[in-house]
Write an enzyme that holds these catalytic residues in place. Structure first.
Site, PDB file in Angstrom:
ATOM      1  CG  ASP A  30       3.146  -4.583  -8.244  1.00  0.00           C
ATOM      2  OD1 ASP A  30       3.128  -5.405  -9.168  1.00  0.00           O
ATOM      3  OD2 ASP A  30       2.557  -4.739  -7.157  1.00  0.00           O
TER       4      ASP A  30
ATOM      5  CG  ASP B   6      -2.324  -7.563  -9.609  1.00  0.00           C
ATOM      6  OD1 ASP B   6      -3.332  -8.270  -9.628  1.00  0.00           O
ATOM      7  OD2 ASP B   6      -1.794  -7.112 -10.646  1.00  0.00           O
TER       8      ASP B   6
ATOM      9  CG  ASP C 100       2.029  -5.291  -3.039  1.00  0.00           C
ATOM     10  OD1 ASP C 100       1.317  -6.156  -2.487  1.00  0.00           O
ATOM     11  OD2 ASP C 100       2.411  -5.390  -4.215  1.00  0.00           O
TER      12      ASP C 100
END
Length: 220
Positions: free
Chosen positions: A9, A11, A170
């Site tokens: 990922d 961001d 995250d």
């Protein structure tokens, strides 16, 4: 089995983009005289792509107003394109981790719900044009993460099989993304959401540092 491919990922995982995303969202809100939000509030507005982010910061009274949504989305994208590097930075240890796993022969990709036109220049600026074997942002041809098709498309482009691929992110969206595509997920605690959400979402691994992630990938 060894990990031969890692899909990241962007961001909250590789880059801390929160302040610039919040700045763009609040700029558009100010243009229209709408309420703005604290930067921390955007931790729970991001994660499902720019379209969903715009939907989440627009006042509820505009729900279903497609014309206003399109206008707001384009205003957001235009401002973010000019300001996406104002405060964005790489999380500690990420670049060295990427270099070492690449030296070990691991193939890597970025898969993000950020629009592709925004994701590609950010990846090149902060990591270089050759840091990843693939950078894939949101495109109209596929539904956004956590739906499986775009993840499976990225895996096909990489020549990756599920048993030897790790997804790194995250948030709960990232855990769902990996699991929907049949691959294991490492959740990183330094991002936007934190350990509790990752564990509750069922992450296969949870790591607290880039070094710990590197050791997991390389089997150290």
């Amino acid at each position: 089995m060894p990990i031969t491919h890692v899909i990241f990922d962007m961001d909250g995982t590789l880059l801390n983009t929160l302040e610039d995303l919040a700045g763009a969202g609040n700029h558009v809100c100010e243009l229209h005289g709408w309420p703005t939000f604290a930067i921390d509030a955007y931790r729970y507005k991001v994660g499902n792509g720019m379209l969903k982010l715009v939907e989440r910061f627009m006042p509820a009274e505009y729900a279903g107003d497609s014309a206003m949504f399109e206008r707001t989305y384009h205003e957001f994208c235009a401002y973010y394109a000019q300001h996406k590097e104002d405060h964005t930075h790489v999380y500690p240890g990420i670049n060295s981790m990427l270099e070492r796993i690449k030296q070990a022969g691991v193939r890597t990709a970025v898969l993000t719900n950020k629009d592709h036109d925004a994701a590609l220049p950010l990846a090149e600026k902060y990591f270089g044009a050759k840091a990843f074997d693939l950078v894939q942002g949101r495109i109209d041809a596929f539904p956004p993460k956590p739906e499986a098709p775009i993840t499976l498309h990225a895996m096909e482009q990489l020549g990756a099989c599920a048993q030897e691929t790790l997804y790194v992110g995250d948030s709960n969206v990232d855990v769902q993304t990996g699991h929907n595509a049949g691959i294991k997920v490492a959740g990183v605690t330094w991002g936007f959401r934190g350990r509790k959400e990752l564990e509750q979402a069922g992450a296969d691994y949870v790591v607290d540092s880039a070094e710990e992630l590197e050791n997991l990938i390389l089997g150290l």
